[in-house]
Design an enzyme around this catalytic site. Structure first.
Site, mmCIF file in Angstrom:
data_model
loop_
_atom_site.group_PDB
_atom_site.id
_atom_site.type_symbol
_atom_site.label_atom_id
_atom_site.label_comp_id
_atom_site.label_asym_id
_atom_site.label_seq_id
_atom_site.Cartn_x
_atom_site.Cartn_y
_atom_site.Cartn_z
ATOM 1 N N GLU A 1 -6.985 51.236 44.316
ATOM 2 C CA GLU A 1 -8.014 50.375 43.728
ATOM 3 C C GLU A 1 -8.317 50.774 42.282
ATOM 4 O OE1 GLU A 1 -10.800 48.800 47.260
ATOM 5 O OE2 GLU A 1 -10.604 50.986 47.226
ATOM 6 N N GLU B 1 -7.128 51.704 54.539
ATOM 7 C CA GLU B 1 -8.473 51.938 55.074
ATOM 8 C C GLU B 1 -8.647 51.528 56.537
ATOM 9 O OE1 GLU B 1 -9.189 51.843 50.589
ATOM 10 O OE2 GLU B 1 -7.832 50.921 52.031
#
Length: 260
Positions: A111, A131
Site C-alpha cells: 500500500e 491481509e
C-alpha cells in the site's frame, strides 16, 4: 531531525526516505508511522526538495506492512492524519514520489508503494495484499488504489486470493514501471528522479494534481473544466518557471528552474 526507525538523505533536490527496521522486514508500528509523517511533512514544505524516493533497509524487504507482532503484544497502532507510513492518506502532496521496492512489499508495504507515483522494483521484489489470511483487510488504500491502477478484474484476482506477485508480473499487470537487478535498484530510481528534475517542478506538481483530481470528476469534460481551479495549476501559472521555460526555449538554452 534525528529519527530512530527511518533515515532521510537529501541529494540536491531529491529526498531519499528509507524504512529502517530490517530486523522485522521493515514492518511499521506507530512510532515509525509518526516519524514518516514528520519526514514527509518536511519534504512537502521544503521548496528545495522536488522528488522523494522511498525504499527499505536491507535486502529482504521493502516493507512487510503492519507490525503484527507489535500489535499482538499490545503495542499501540495509532496512525497520524496522513495515514499508514505518513503517506496513504496524504492526498494533497503534489510532489512526485518514487517507490524503490527492494524485496517483499506485503500488505501495508504494498500500500505504501501504491501510494507512490512510480514503482521501480528489484527483480527479487514480491507484492501482495495478504491481509485476509490473518483476518484483516487492506484498508490503507490497497483495496481502492489497486483497482484504479490496474483495473477491477486484475486487482480482484490479487485481492481475493492474497497471492504473491513477482516484480515481472507486476510490470505486466501495470503497477510496476521498471524491473531491474537488485544491485541496480537505487541507480534506476535516482535515474527516474533525475529525469523528473530536468522538468519544471511547478509543471510536474500541476500535472500530478490534475491527473488525480481529474480522476475524481464525473467526466472528461468536467475534469478539463475544473482543472484551472486546482491550486498547483494556479501556482504554476503565477510562477517564475512559467516565464523561464518559454524564455529559455527562445534563447536556445537549458532552463534554470526555480520551483517557484
Amino acid at each position: 531531525m534525528a529519527y530512530e526507525f527511518i533515515s532521510v538523505e537529501r541529494d540536491g533536490p531529491v529526498t531519499v526516505v528509507t524504512l529502517n527496521r530490517p530486523d522485522v522486514m521493515n514492518a511499521l508500528h506507530s512510532p515509525a508511522h509518526h516519524e514518516l509523517h514528520d519526514a514527509f511533512d518536511a519534504f512537502a514544505a521544503d521548496p528545495d526538495q522536488w522528488v522523494a524516493i522511498v525504499t527499505g533497509a536491507g535486502e529482504r524487504a521493502f516493507s512487510a506492512g503492519n507490525d503484527l507482532k507489535h500489535q499482538a503484544t499490545g503495542g499501540g497502532m495509532g496512525l497520524p492524519p496522513s495515514g499508514f507510513a505518513g503517506l496513504t492518506e496524504r492526498f494533497d502532496l503534489t510532489k512526485p514520489l518514487i517507490a524503490a521496492v527492494n524485496g517483499v512489499a506485503m500488505g501495508g508495504g504494498f500500500e505504501i508503494a501504491l501510494a507512490c507515483d512510480l514503482i521501480i522494483a528489484a527483480e527479487t521484489a514480491t507484492f501482495a495484499l495478504p491481509e485476509p489470511r490473518v483476518g484483516l483487510a487492506a484498508l490503507a488504500g490497497g483495496l481502492h488504489r489497486l483497482p484504479r491502477q490496474i483495473g477491477e478484474k486484475r486487482a480482484m484476482g490479487m485481492i481475493l486470493t492474497g497471492r504473491r506477485v513477482s516484480a515481472a508480473e507486476g510490470r505486466e499487470l501495470g503497477f510496476v514501471n521498471e524491473v531491474v537487478p537488485a544491485a541496480d535498484l537505487m541507480t534506476a530510481a535516482r535515474r527516474w528522479a533525475a529525469q523528473i528534475c530536468e522538468l519544471s517542478p511547478m509543471s510536474i506538481r500541476a500535472s500530478k494534481e490534475a491527473v488525480f483530481k481529474g480522476l475524481d470528476e464525473v467526466s472528461l469534460a468536467a475534469a478539463m473544466a475544473a482543472q484551472m481551479r486546482y491550486p498547483a495549476i494556479s501556482a504554476m501559472l503565477r510562477s517564475e518557471d512559467f516565464k523561464e521555460g518559454p524564455m529559455a526555449f527562445a534563447q536556445k538554452r537549458p532552463p534554470q528552474w526555480k520551483g517557484r
